[in-house]
Design a protein around this motif. Sequence first.
Motif, PDB file in Angstrom:
ATOM      1  N   ALA A 143       0.838  -1.195   0.000  1.00 19.50           N
ATOM      2  CA  ALA A 143       0.000   0.000   0.000  1.00 19.50           C
ATOM      3  C   ALA A 143       0.872   1.243   0.000  1.00 19.50           C
ATOM      4  O   ALA A 143       2.056   1.197   0.333  1.00 19.50           O
ATOM      5  N   SER A 144       0.270   2.356  -0.377  1.00 17.79           N
ATOM      6  CA  SER A 144       0.964   3.644  -0.361  1.00 17.79           C
ATOM      7  C   SER A 144       0.579   4.415   0.899  1.00 17.79           C
ATOM      8  O   SER A 144      -0.416   4.113   1.565  1.00 17.79           O
ATOM      9  N   VAL A 145       1.382   5.419   1.203  1.00 18.21           N
ATOM     10  CA  VAL A 145       1.068   6.318   2.308  1.00 18.21           C
ATOM     11  C   VAL A 145       1.195   7.746   1.811  1.00 18.21           C
ATOM     12  O   VAL A 145       2.079   8.066   1.006  1.00 18.21           O
ATOM     13  N   ILE A 146       0.288   8.600   2.253  1.00 16.63           N
ATOM     14  CA  ILE A 146       0.310  10.022   1.923  1.00 16.63           C
ATOM     15  C   ILE A 146       0.886  10.756   3.128  1.00 16.63           C
ATOM     16  O   ILE A 146       0.365  10.643   4.243  1.00 16.63           O
ATOM     17  N   VAL A 147       1.994  11.473   2.911  1.00 14.15           N
ATOM     18  CA  VAL A 147       2.683  12.138   4.020  1.00 14.15           C
ATOM     19  C   VAL A 147       2.832  13.629   3.741  1.00 14.15           C
ATOM     20  O   VAL A 147       2.731  14.078   2.595  1.00 14.15           O
ATOM     21  N   VAL A 148       3.098  14.367   4.816  1.00 10.67           N
ATOM     22  CA  VAL A 148       3.362  15.809   4.719  1.00 10.67           C
ATOM     23  C   VAL A 148       4.539  16.133   5.640  1.00 10.67           C
ATOM     24  O   VAL A 148       4.854  15.360   6.555  1.00 10.67           O
ATOM     25  N   PRO A 149       5.211  17.268   5.419  1.00 14.78           N
ATOM     26  CA  PRO A 149       6.263  17.681   6.356  1.00 14.78           C
ATOM     27  C   PRO A 149       5.703  17.804   7.768  1.00 14.78           C
ATOM     28  O   PRO A 149       4.520  18.078   7.963  1.00 14.78           O
ATOM     29  N   LYS A 150       6.557  17.640   8.765  1.00 16.31           N
ATOM     30  CA  LYS A 150       6.082  17.596  10.161  1.00 16.31           C
ATOM     31  C   LYS A 150       5.366  18.877  10.587  1.00 16.31           C
ATOM     32  O   LYS A 150       4.469  18.835  11.441  1.00 16.31           O
ATOM     33  N   ASP A 151       5.733  20.019  10.003  1.00 19.80           N
ATOM     34  CA  ASP A 151       5.114  21.294  10.386  1.00 19.80           C
ATOM     35  C   ASP A 151       3.999  21.717   9.435  1.00 19.80           C
ATOM     36  O   ASP A 151       3.545  22.872   9.467  1.00 19.80           O
ATOM     37  N   SER A 152       3.534  20.800   8.599  1.00 19.33           N
ATOM     38  CA  SER A 152       2.476  21.109   7.636  1.00 19.33           C
ATOM     39  C   SER A 152       1.187  21.541   8.347  1.00 19.33           C
ATOM     40  O   SER A 152       0.856  21.022   9.419  1.00 19.33           O
ATOM     41  N   PRO A 153       0.453  22.472   7.746  1.00 20.17           N
ATOM     42  CA  PRO A 153      -0.830  22.889   8.342  1.00 20.17           C
ATOM     43  C   PRO A 153      -1.934  21.842   8.196  1.00 20.17           C
ATOM     44  O   PRO A 153      -2.970  21.953   8.851  1.00 20.17           O
ATOM     45  N   TYR A 154      -1.708  20.831   7.351  1.00 18.14           N
ATOM     46  CA  TYR A 154      -2.747  19.818   7.146  1.00 18.14           C
ATOM     47  C   TYR A 154      -2.774  18.855   8.328  1.00 18.14           C
ATOM     48  O   TYR A 154      -1.799  18.158   8.603  1.00 18.14           O
ATOM     49  N   LYS A 155      -3.904  18.810   9.008  1.00 22.78           N
ATOM     50  CA  LYS A 155      -4.039  17.925  10.160  1.00 22.78           C
ATOM     51  C   LYS A 155      -4.523  16.534   9.763  1.00 22.78           C
ATOM     52  O   LYS A 155      -4.268  15.555  10.472  1.00 22.78           O
ATOM     53  N   ASP A 156      -5.242  16.462   8.652  1.00 21.15           N
ATOM     54  CA  ASP A 156      -5.730  15.161   8.183  1.00 21.15           C
ATOM     55  C   ASP A 156      -5.845  15.197   6.666  1.00 21.15           C
ATOM     56  O   ASP A 156      -5.576  16.225   6.028  1.00 21.15           O
ATOM     57  N   LEU A 246      -0.748  11.005   6.741  1.00 19.66           N
ATOM     58  CA  LEU A 246      -2.166  11.359   6.784  1.00 19.66           C
ATOM     59  C   LEU A 246      -3.065  10.148   6.562  1.00 19.66           C
ATOM     60  O   LEU A 246      -4.131  10.048   7.181  1.00 19.66           O
ATOM     61  N   ALA A 247      -2.653   9.230   5.662  1.00 11.96           N
ATOM     62  CA  ALA A 247      -3.504   8.076   5.365  1.00 11.96           C
ATOM     63  C   ALA A 247      -2.728   7.041   4.567  1.00 11.96           C
ATOM     64  O   ALA A 247      -1.767   7.371   3.872  1.00 11.96           O
ATOM     65  N   VAL A 248      -3.154   5.783   4.692  1.00 13.90           N
ATOM     66  CA  VAL A 248      -2.602   4.696   3.877  1.00 13.90           C
ATOM     67  C   VAL A 248      -3.668   4.226   2.906  1.00 13.90           C
ATOM     68  O   VAL A 248      -4.871   4.365   3.156  1.00 13.90           O
ATOM     69  N   SER A 249      -3.228   3.649   1.774  1.00 16.42           N
ATOM     70  CA  SER A 249      -4.156   3.342   0.685  1.00 16.42           C
ATOM     71  C   SER A 249      -4.706   1.919   0.713  1.00 16.42           C
ATOM     72  O   SER A 249      -5.415   1.514  -0.202  1.00 16.42           O
ATOM     73  N   SER A 250      -4.373   1.155   1.748  1.00 17.14           N
ATOM     74  CA  SER A 250      -4.859  -0.224   1.853  1.00 17.14           C
ATOM     75  C   SER A 250      -6.259  -0.265   2.456  1.00 17.14           C
ATOM     76  O   SER A 250      -6.763   0.738   2.989  1.00 17.14           O
ATOM     77  N   ALA A 251      -6.883  -1.434   2.390  1.00 17.28           N
ATOM     78  CA  ALA A 251      -8.215  -1.605   2.964  1.00 17.28           C
ATOM     79  C   ALA A 251      -8.171  -1.585   4.485  1.00 17.28           C
ATOM     80  O   ALA A 251      -9.128  -1.164   5.145  1.00 17.28           O
ATOM     81  N   GLU A 252      -7.052  -2.060   5.040  1.00 19.79           N
ATOM     82  CA  GLU A 252      -6.864  -2.116   6.493  1.00 19.79           C
ATOM     83  C   GLU A 252      -5.616  -1.324   6.874  1.00 19.79           C
ATOM     84  O   GLU A 252      -4.721  -1.134   6.058  1.00 19.79           O
ATOM     85  N   PRO A 253      -5.528  -0.877   8.131  1.00 18.78           N
ATOM     86  CA  PRO A 253      -4.318  -0.168   8.575  1.00 18.78           C
ATOM     87  C   PRO A 253      -3.071  -1.033   8.390  1.00 18.78           C
ATOM     88  O   PRO A 253      -3.136  -2.261   8.411  1.00 18.78           O
ATOM     89  N   SER A 254      -1.932  -0.375   8.222  1.00 17.50           N
ATOM     90  CA  SER A 254      -0.666  -1.066   7.992  1.00 17.50           C
ATOM     91  C   SER A 254      -0.005  -1.468   9.305  1.00 17.50           C
ATOM     92  O   SER A 254      -0.031  -0.715  10.286  1.00 17.50           O
ATOM     93  N   ASP A 255       0.623  -2.644   9.317  1.00 16.02           N
ATOM     94  CA  ASP A 255       1.373  -3.076  10.500  1.00 16.02           C
ATOM     95  C   ASP A 255       2.563  -2.156  10.763  1.00 16.02           C
ATOM     96  O   ASP A 255       2.977  -1.989  11.914  1.00 16.02           O
ATOM     97  N   LEU A 256       3.120  -1.567   9.693  1.00 15.69           N
ATOM     98  CA  LEU A 256       4.267  -0.676   9.864  1.00 15.69           C
ATOM     99  C   LEU A 256       3.867   0.661  10.473  1.00 15.69           C
ATOM    100  O   LEU A 256       4.634   1.272  11.217  1.00 15.69           O
ATOM    101  N   LEU A 257       2.654   1.131  10.143  1.00 16.48           N
ATOM    102  CA  LEU A 257       2.147   2.405  10.661  1.00 16.48           C
ATOM    103  C   LEU A 257       0.722   2.184  11.185  1.00 16.48           C
ATOM    104  O   LEU A 257      -0.256   2.677  10.613  1.00 16.48           O
TER     105      LEU A 257
END
Length: 346
Positions: A143-156, A246-257
């Motif tokens: 699966a993929s993960v959508i990430v942002v810099p740690k100080d990003s204004p996006y909370k979700d 912010l989110a992973v693209s799999s149907a279920e949460p990832s064991d890594l995150l």
Amino acid sequence: MHGHTAEQSLRRRNRRAAMLASAGVAVLLLAGCSNASTPGGAQEDESAITSIKVIVPADPGGGWDQTGRALAEVLTQEGIVGSAPVTNIGGAGGTIGLAALANEKDPHTLMLTGFVMVGAVETNDSAVRLEDTTPIARLTEEASVIVVPKDSPYKDLGDLVDDMIDNGKDVSVTGGSAGGVDHILAAQLLKVAGQSSAQIGEKLNYVPNAGGGEAVTLLLGNKVSAGISGISEFAEQVKAGELRALAVSSAEPSDLLPDVPTIIESGYELEITNWRGVIASGSISEDDRKALVAVLDKMHESGAWKDILESKGWADAYMSGVEFDTSLMQSIGDVNAVLKDLGLID
């Protein structure tokens, strides 16, 4: 779409027909679907392979590179082959590596491929196509993960999507090559948020990167608003607090995150995973194809490979021989349909 498609399709059909005729359709289909449990029939061919060259069609550090080096490590540590040198040939979503494979003279050469390359062949109008290669085995899904810099204004994820819709090109998203799984995920996210193909084309500011460390550098330097890649590629930086997921693209949460919500849980009906596998030159003999399949079947059954899958968070998606051949052709058709729908190709 490509002037050479009909000719390539004819070559592909001829190659498939010759392959099936070599041992009878029913027998070969059975062997292709169950190679892992019946390796004995290919043992003589396998014993002829003492070294396998591995081509990673990307820069060091990314998902293809991680998979290629893990493959080489298991093959040699388990004594399946004596050596498995890895060569990186990056650029253009893997199509530069694909061109190099077409000119490869050593029949015992494997190249990493996957979802990304299927789209890149189309968006780069590659002269060499996956249909011109010999599929050997599919290895993993991730699966993929959508990430942002740690100080990003996006909370979700909703904050990011809303800003992409409201401010368009001012919001940049980096990912792998154009037309690959990361690009499709970004575009599909806008689509399920209610944007038309025309609106997606106007608003999506997608910044392709060469893979590996470049995406992390762009994000840590606040050069882009967000990034998309395989979970294993960003997991370390997320756990260290350098990036926020912010989110992973799999149907279920990832064991890594495990604490990161899925895209579906975030309110968007979208699930997508990236598969990776290996192919060989289209010019290899049927005996060489069988020998390579036997080597990969043996690797897949090893405890060392199972340990790699667990540590990387990769799902086992193994299939080899004719079964993978059929799956690859289906993937090409599916990806082309999505790229057309999103206006990424004509």
